[in-house]
Write a protein that holds these residues in place. Structure first.
Motif, PDB file in Angstrom:
ATOM      1  N   LYS A  31       0.829  -1.211   0.000  1.00  0.00           N
ATOM      2  CA  LYS A  31       0.000   0.000   0.000  1.00  0.00           C
ATOM      3  C   LYS A  31       0.862   1.260   0.000  1.00  0.00           C
ATOM      4  CE  LYS A  31      -3.877  -2.318   0.378  1.00  0.00           C
ATOM      5  NZ  LYS A  31      -4.617  -2.369   1.646  1.00  0.00           N
ATOM      6  N   ASN A  32       0.283   2.340  -0.521  1.00  0.00           N
ATOM      7  CA  ASN A  32       0.939   3.645  -0.461  1.00  0.00           C
ATOM      8  C   ASN A  32       0.588   4.295   0.875  1.00  0.00           C
ATOM      9  OD1 ASN A  32       2.144   3.644  -3.030  1.00  0.00           O
ATOM     10  ND2 ASN A  32       0.233   4.265  -3.996  1.00  0.00           N
ATOM     11  N   VAL A  33       1.591   4.454   1.730  1.00  0.00           N
ATOM     12  CA  VAL A  33       1.403   5.100   3.032  1.00  0.00           C
ATOM     13  C   VAL A  33       2.080   6.463   2.990  1.00  0.00           C
ATOM     14  CG1 VAL A  33       1.907   5.000   5.500  1.00  0.00           C
ATOM     15  CG2 VAL A  33       1.263   2.915   4.276  1.00  0.00           C
ATOM     16  N   GLY A  47       6.521  11.012  13.179  1.00  0.00           N
ATOM     17  CA  GLY A  47       6.690  10.914  11.732  1.00  0.00           C
ATOM     18  C   GLY A  47       7.718   9.911  11.248  1.00  0.00           C
ATOM     19  N   LYS A  48       8.962  10.089  11.663  1.00  0.00           N
ATOM     20  CA  LYS A  48      10.035   9.207  11.192  1.00  0.00           C
ATOM     21  C   LYS A  48       9.889   7.776  11.700  1.00  0.00           C
ATOM     22  CE  LYS A  48      13.433  12.864  10.365  1.00  0.00           C
ATOM     23  NZ  LYS A  48      14.711  13.480  10.812  1.00  0.00           N
ATOM     24  N   PRO A  49       9.662   7.557  13.007  1.00  0.00           N
ATOM     25  CA  PRO A  49       9.545   6.160  13.458  1.00  0.00           C
ATOM     26  C   PRO A  49       8.346   5.433  12.869  1.00  0.00           C
ATOM     27  CG  PRO A  49       9.104   7.680  15.272  1.00  0.00           C
ATOM     28  CD  PRO A  49       9.685   8.482  14.168  1.00  0.00           C
ATOM     29  N   VAL A  50       7.195   6.113  12.731  1.00  0.00           N
ATOM     30  CA  VAL A  50       6.024   5.419  12.186  1.00  0.00           C
ATOM     31  C   VAL A  50       6.231   5.098  10.713  1.00  0.00           C
ATOM     32  CG1 VAL A  50       4.506   7.289  11.334  1.00  0.00           C
ATOM     33  CG2 VAL A  50       3.525   5.307  12.485  1.00  0.00           C
ATOM     34  N   LYS A  70       6.507  -3.202   7.307  1.00  0.00           N
ATOM     35  CA  LYS A  70       5.329  -3.990   6.924  1.00  0.00           C
ATOM     36  C   LYS A  70       5.188  -4.059   5.398  1.00  0.00           C
ATOM     37  CE  LYS A  70       3.754  -4.700  11.138  1.00  0.00           C
ATOM     38  NZ  LYS A  70       3.642  -6.061  11.731  1.00  0.00           N
ATOM     39  N   ASN A  71       6.263  -3.664   4.705  1.00  0.00           N
ATOM     40  CA  ASN A  71       6.312  -3.726   3.235  1.00  0.00           C
ATOM     41  C   ASN A  71       5.377  -2.732   2.549  1.00  0.00           C
ATOM     42  OD1 ASN A  71       8.284  -5.844   3.154  1.00  0.00           O
ATOM     43  ND2 ASN A  71       6.659  -7.301   3.632  1.00  0.00           N
ATOM     44  N   ALA A  72       5.119  -1.609   3.214  1.00  0.00           N
ATOM     45  CA  ALA A  72       4.393  -0.520   2.574  1.00  0.00           C
ATOM     46  C   ALA A  72       5.375   0.323   1.759  1.00  0.00           C
ATOM     47  CB  ALA A  72       3.708   0.352   3.627  1.00  0.00           C
ATOM     48  N   LYS A  92      -3.348  12.768  -1.551  1.00  0.00           N
ATOM     49  CA  LYS A  92      -4.530  12.190  -2.196  1.00  0.00           C
ATOM     50  C   LYS A  92      -4.236  10.830  -2.825  1.00  0.00           C
ATOM     51  CE  LYS A  92      -8.732  14.055  -4.004  1.00  0.00           C
ATOM     52  NZ  LYS A  92      -9.418  15.321  -4.284  1.00  0.00           N
ATOM     53  N   ASN A  93      -2.969  10.539  -3.076  1.00  0.00           N
ATOM     54  CA  ASN A  93      -2.577   9.244  -3.631  1.00  0.00           C
ATOM     55  C   ASN A  93      -2.376   8.175  -2.568  1.00  0.00           C
ATOM     56  OD1 ASN A  93      -2.583   9.823  -6.412  1.00  0.00           O
ATOM     57  ND2 ASN A  93      -0.600  10.867  -6.253  1.00  0.00           N
ATOM     58  N   ALA A  94      -2.552   8.551  -1.305  1.00  0.00           N
ATOM     59  CA  ALA A  94      -2.305   7.611  -0.210  1.00  0.00           C
ATOM     60  C   ALA A  94      -3.449   6.630  -0.022  1.00  0.00           C
ATOM     61  CB  ALA A  94      -2.076   8.376   1.091  1.00  0.00           C
ATOM     62  N   ASP A  95      -3.085   5.365   0.176  1.00  0.00           N
ATOM     63  CA  ASP A  95      -4.064   4.379   0.647  1.00  0.00           C
ATOM     64  C   ASP A  95      -4.285   4.560   2.143  1.00  0.00           C
ATOM     65  OD1 ASP A  95      -4.349   2.906  -1.861  1.00  0.00           O
ATOM     66  OD2 ASP A  95      -2.294   2.234  -1.502  1.00  0.00           O
TER      67      ASP A  95
END
Length: 277
Positions: free
Chosen positions: A156-158, A168-171, A178-180, A197-200
């Motif tokens: 997914k795009n996160v 921000g950085k750690p998350v 998780k392969n995002a 807007k492109n984020a899943d």
């Protein structure tokens, strides 16, 4: 739009904590809260943390210091707390007053007691993708909400709005593990609306009240709001949920991520005690 309330995730964490406590054979872990001064935000979080620990039959000891304490005096006192065998984990409120050498204090902190992931060793473990070590509680709370609601991140795009070391950085690193596919945005990001807007999955931790509206959110996106802001005396997030209708899921503020953070702190405390035994 489905609202993802933190209480549901907190209940899942509670069950995990109760299971771990059984392996401690009656030992009760103790959290050491270290605070300089009486910042209202610190006191509010401290009150919530103590309430959470009490609800799980965990102990809390508060170490409060006057703002007039010198840097050397505080470091000496902090080292005593750090080496106290009766203190299983430490929550240090930051930022420290400007006259306190914060780097020296963090350097003195035992990473095994560092429940909020501020020590350099714990930060390095998060960036290295290691399972051991403690991540910042708020960042971990975001991931717990995602996991407990069966939100799949792989492929997914996160998009993370905010680049602090607290969230921000750690998350972003945790989502990457998780392969995002992860994008970190900040105040200098061009075309921010288009990127978001492109984020899943859109994780917002920018600290600007109601900055994000439907113009930033794609259809069926999942929105995690980490913002804590006060407008006209009322708590609100970075996302203006009243103007968001196209998201599939979203966390409210209050009763969202913040409701999970103290549960993560409690979980980290029990893990610290378990690792010590």
């Amino acid at each position: 739009m489905i609202l993802l309330y933190g209480a549901d995730t907190a209940n899942v964490i509670k069950e995990e904590i109760e299971s771990m406590l059984k392996s401690l054979n009656g030992y009760t872990p103790t959290l050491g809260i270290v605070r300089i001064g009486a910042n209202p935000a610190d006191l509010s979080y401290e009150k919530g943390a103590i309430k959470k620990m009490e609800s799980l039959s965990l102990n809390t000891k508060v170490f409060e210091f006057d703002e007039s304490i010198s840097s050397d005096e505080f470091l000496d006192e902090f080292k005593k707390i750090n080496t106290d065998k009766n203190i299983d984990g430490i929550l240090l409120f930051r930022p420290l007053p400007k006259h306190i050498d914060e780097k020296k204090v963090i350097d003195a902190l035992d990473e095994k007691k560092d429940l909020d992931g501020i020590s350099y060793k714990n930060i390095a473990k998060i960036f290295a993708g290691e399972k051991e070590g403690f991540a910042p509680c708020t960042a971990k709370a975001v991931m717990k909400i995602i996991e407990s609601n069966n939100i799949e991140l792989e492929g997914k795009n996160v998009v993370v709005v905010g680049r602090s070391m607290v969230i921000g950085k750690p998350v972003a690193m945790m989502a990457l593990s998780k392969n995002a596919t992860v994008t970190i945005c900040h105040s200098k990001t061009k075309n921010l609306k288009e990127v978001c807007k492109n984020a899943d999955v859109l994780i917002v931790a920018v600290g600007r009240a109601k900055m994000i509206n439907e113009e930033y959110i794609g259809d069926n996106a999942i929105v995690i709001d980490v913002g804590i802001n006060f407008v006209d005396g009322k708590l609100c997030g970075d996302v203006d949920l009243s103007n968001v209708v196209n998201a599939a899921m979203a966390t409210p503020v209050p009763k969202g991520v913040g409701a999970v953070t103290t549960s993560v702190l409690a979980e980290h405390l029990v893990i610290a005690a378990k690792n010590k035994s």
